[in-house]
Write a protein that holds these residues in place. Sequence first.
Motif, mmCIF file in Angstrom:
data_model
loop_
_atom_site.group_PDB
_atom_site.id
_atom_site.type_symbol
_atom_site.label_atom_id
_atom_site.label_comp_id
_atom_site.label_asym_id
_atom_site.label_seq_id
_atom_site.Cartn_x
_atom_site.Cartn_y
_atom_site.Cartn_z
ATOM 1 N N PRO A 69 0.905 -1.120 -0.014
ATOM 2 C CA PRO A 69 -0.020 0.085 -0.204
ATOM 3 C C PRO A 69 0.840 1.223 -0.122
ATOM 4 N N PHE A 70 0.257 2.400 -0.599
ATOM 5 C CA PHE A 70 1.079 3.660 -0.641
ATOM 6 C C PHE A 70 0.063 4.394 -0.473
ATOM 7 N N GLU A 71 0.112 5.394 0.506
ATOM 8 C CA GLU A 71 -0.802 6.446 0.645
ATOM 9 C C GLU A 71 -0.414 7.733 0.191
ATOM 10 N N ILE A 72 -1.061 8.393 -0.673
ATOM 11 C CA ILE A 72 -0.728 9.633 -1.421
ATOM 12 C C ILE A 72 -0.738 10.782 -0.554
ATOM 13 N N LEU A 81 3.985 10.913 -17.284
ATOM 14 C CA LEU A 81 3.576 10.299 -16.267
ATOM 15 C C LEU A 81 3.316 10.903 -14.836
ATOM 16 N N ILE A 82 2.476 10.374 -14.157
ATOM 17 C CA ILE A 82 2.046 11.237 -12.806
ATOM 18 C C ILE A 82 3.173 10.572 -11.756
ATOM 19 N N LEU A 83 3.608 11.271 -10.983
ATOM 20 C CA LEU A 83 4.368 10.934 -9.640
ATOM 21 C C LEU A 83 3.415 10.975 -8.376
ATOM 22 N N TYR A 84 3.428 10.057 -7.526
ATOM 23 C CA TYR A 84 2.802 10.114 -6.520
ATOM 24 C C TYR A 84 3.726 10.120 -5.158
ATOM 25 N N ILE A 85 3.701 10.932 -4.318
ATOM 26 C CA ILE A 85 4.661 11.177 -3.354
ATOM 27 C C ILE A 85 4.022 11.092 -1.937
ATOM 28 N N ASN A 86 4.784 10.584 -0.987
ATOM 29 C CA ASN A 86 4.692 10.738 0.494
ATOM 30 C C ASN A 86 5.996 10.789 1.204
ATOM 31 N N ASN A 87 5.717 10.846 2.477
ATOM 32 C CA ASN A 87 7.445 11.187 3.244
ATOM 33 C C ASN A 87 8.180 9.893 3.377
ATOM 34 N N GLU A 88 7.769 8.780 2.398
ATOM 35 C CA GLU A 88 8.612 7.649 2.473
ATOM 36 C C GLU A 88 9.281 7.696 1.110
ATOM 37 N N ALA A 94 3.898 4.418 -13.678
ATOM 38 C CA ALA A 94 4.263 3.122 -14.357
ATOM 39 C C ALA A 94 4.558 1.952 -13.274
ATOM 40 N N ASP A 95 4.789 2.169 -12.185
ATOM 41 C CA ASP A 95 4.802 1.240 -11.041
ATOM 42 C C ASP A 95 3.705 0.814 -10.212
ATOM 43 N N LEU A 96 2.530 1.307 -10.595
ATOM 44 C CA LEU A 96 1.351 1.141 -9.876
ATOM 45 C C LEU A 96 1.182 -0.261 -10.206
ATOM 46 N N GLY A 97 0.198 -1.018 -9.035
ATOM 47 C CA GLY A 97 -0.188 -2.555 -9.175
ATOM 48 C C GLY A 97 -1.648 -2.517 -9.519
#
Length: 944
Positions: A69-72, A81-88, A94-97
């Motif tokens: 899981p990745f919380e945006i 391409l879109i980049l999703y970012i969080n503090n980690e 392209a790397d979405l499941g």
Amino acid sequence: MMDFYTDQRWASEGEPDLGVGIIIEVSKNRVKVNFPNAGETRQYALDSAPLRRVIFKPGDTVMDSQERPFEIERVQDNGELILYINNEGTLSEADLGEVAITHGVDDRLLLGEVDKPAVFALRRKTLAYDHKRRISPINGFIGGRIDLIPHQLYIAHEVSSRYAPRVLLSDQVGLGKTIEACLIMHRLLLSGQASRIIILVPDSLVHQWFVEMLRRFNLWFHIFDEERCAALDESAPEGNPFLDDQLVLCSTSFLAGSQKRAGQAISAGWDMLVVDEAHHLAWSLEKISLEYAIVEALSKVAKGLLLLTATPEQLGAESHFARLRLLDPERYADYHAFVNESQDHASIANIVEKLASGEAINNKDKTLLKTLFGDKRVAKLEEKGQIGQNQLIEDLLDQHGPGRVVFRNTRAAMSGFPIRKVQLIPLKTGPSQQEWAKRMSAEFILDKSNGPGRDVKRPYHFSKDPRVTWLVDLLDQLNPKKVVLICRSKAKVLALENALRDLSSAKVGVFHEDLNIVQRDRNAAWFAEENGARILLCSEIGSEGRNFQFAHHLVLFDLPMHPELLEQRIGRLDRIGQKETIRIYVPYLKGSPQEILARWFHEGLNAFEENIEGGNQIGQLFGDRLFELAMTSIREDVISDLEALIRETETYQRALKQTLANGRDRLLEMNSFRPKIAKELVAKIRSADKDLNLENYMAKVFDQFGIEMEDLAPRTYWLRPSKANDTAFPSIPDKGIAITFDRKRALSREDISFISWDHPMVTGAIDMVLGMGTGAASFGHLKGTGKSGILLEVIFVLETSGREGIYVDRFLPNTPLRVIVNHLAEEVTESYPIGLLNKQLVPGQVSELIGNERFVDEIFPEMLKTTKEIADQMKDKEIDMGLQYMNQTMDHEIGRLAYLYKRNKAIRPDEIRSALEQKTELTELIANARIRIDAIQLIREGDN
């Protein structure tokens, strides 16, 4: 045009049930999208792809390719391409499941992006109508601009109900094989059972088929020839031009003339191959023609196959076998075995006729039935009465071998054809008779040498032509009745038009091959109008594919050499369903070639008043001698030679008729038309035609999207986009378009679009309403109920993944589930029927409610949660009903096929195997159907 890049996420607006798709290929004019959740891949045109970008927002949780899981927290758009970012860290698109669209209409509601209740009502109605349309047993049958001819509808229903049908359509001339094939293709395309179809026809019929598919069924087939393929090669040198379009129409000779193009067509893969005039494919034990070999290769890669011919086995067992082996090479592998098979069905045919007419069967009949079905079945026959008889008839017909793959209806077994009356008009010109006879001979030679469609400029003296003088008098006598005149060429049409404008006050319309489709429609429409053209002048091939049966007077200004061409001319008026006697006029000059032709056709064949069978054989046998006599028509001794030819022709045709009659397979004809089933289909379509729901629905859609609707006649309108919105319906030109919901008017006015639930304008409107999110979030104020509070109406859609080629809609199409709860999270759906809300719900301001933190954080989530729980229960019931209906239907079909397989060699083993596989796939699709929230409406109830 939208910008597409590999690995981007997009969703289909027309098919939201496919889930989130991944761009896997972008070419010059195509984009290919894989939908992992549905296991499907779609290809779209770049400039019209019905796709919308999927971008997740801060607060959403998605899965990466490792299923973590990745919380945006933040979203960054880098242009591709879109980049999703969080503090980690950072997660590229392209790397979405495996991801799903979890946000939607509830977010819109809470953001205050709401439509008026009337727009929500439009969406609700659209979902309901889309469900009804998909599950309808006449889906695909109601949209054709055709008369409702029972045998055509029966054949289309029977064939399109099979998996990958492979059949021979061999109705006699005039019974509508082309319409049957079009109906089958139309239904298979609309139901999703087929998407790629190729049609092969003789060169002279390419345009006729194109017009038939477009004007009658709104199907745009792309005509492929060397010029088109070469142009596609330039844009994609390494590609296959036959993969550029889904629906392809080309001539058989085009593929036969190019090994390269034939190979490309064969490698392209097809759901359905359709071959017209299949009897022209030459095959014998010694030699196979190139055309036959190409069709055979295509037939092996195509799942389904339709062969069309008016001359089945009566005119030769070898050619008939050649066509059957294309349909099923395993069943028809040995010609000698085929010839030696004992298939004498006369006794069974007699029993079927007795059962159908209510006549008692005798002991000999019962003995045969006991041999086939056993003593118990025959004993129950009398117990069950009419029901038992009908079931027995069905079983007897099912066991008839060729009846599974061959459909053959004859004029002798049909009703609804008109009477044809001919008047031969010999003309004399007095002293100038010899001069005019020479002119007619010269005209005949030019006609013969140039042929139809190869027009040259040549002078005609029609202003003084005795045929034209007679024609002017005829128009005066028949006024105000409509007259169709057919002649050899466009040049004659134009010369006749000029002459009649000088000599007659009658309005004249023209119809020839050089007119484009729009102009042809206009001219045909003007002729159909009560105060329009009195006479329509048609060239030989300019009238192909047109139905002028509202006219009852036909003038044959000249005559063709070939019997089949003559029958084609008369067939513009002589069609099944024609109610009036057809009056045929044949003017000719004494001593001219046309006299020879007129007398031979009339006295030797009775071709003007009766339908000709075996016209191709007759033309081949007598054509050369007829031409020689016509060339020497001015000789005095030619009459005796003509009379000898007439007697010989009459004798040959009489023998041919007897051969055809003896060869009639009555059991095959009975199997090709089952009146009870056809009657039910016609009744359902007539009921749909009369239903005003579609008309009222489309009026609301047009109003919503800024399309002006002006009355022209009952159920007939002129549509024009308003300046404020001229892009919603690309099929409606800026200048406007005429439409009608009335089948009868559409049949007489081909310039007016016939609108039905099958029409692309309607299916496009449904996709547009649902795909654009129209009315997906709404707020309204409900007064006059004596209650107060908050209501939440949610429309869920239960949907399957929509796998290609699997006809799941007949069991469980996209199904709307409507739930209403109050602010206490109690279900109150039945207390608020749709009619009440449509009548009393008015627009209001949602800002006060969505500005209330307690409502947003506590009350609304609980209401929404309750609707989902209720929808889950409804979902389970719908799935159970869908599975039950599917199992009953498929078990019956599989059982019937398995039973027949033991008794009927025409049942293909792959039919049973495919039916079993289809049942397994249907079970999986229906059992795994899921629900999604499609629309949501918040309602404040109370008079304040």
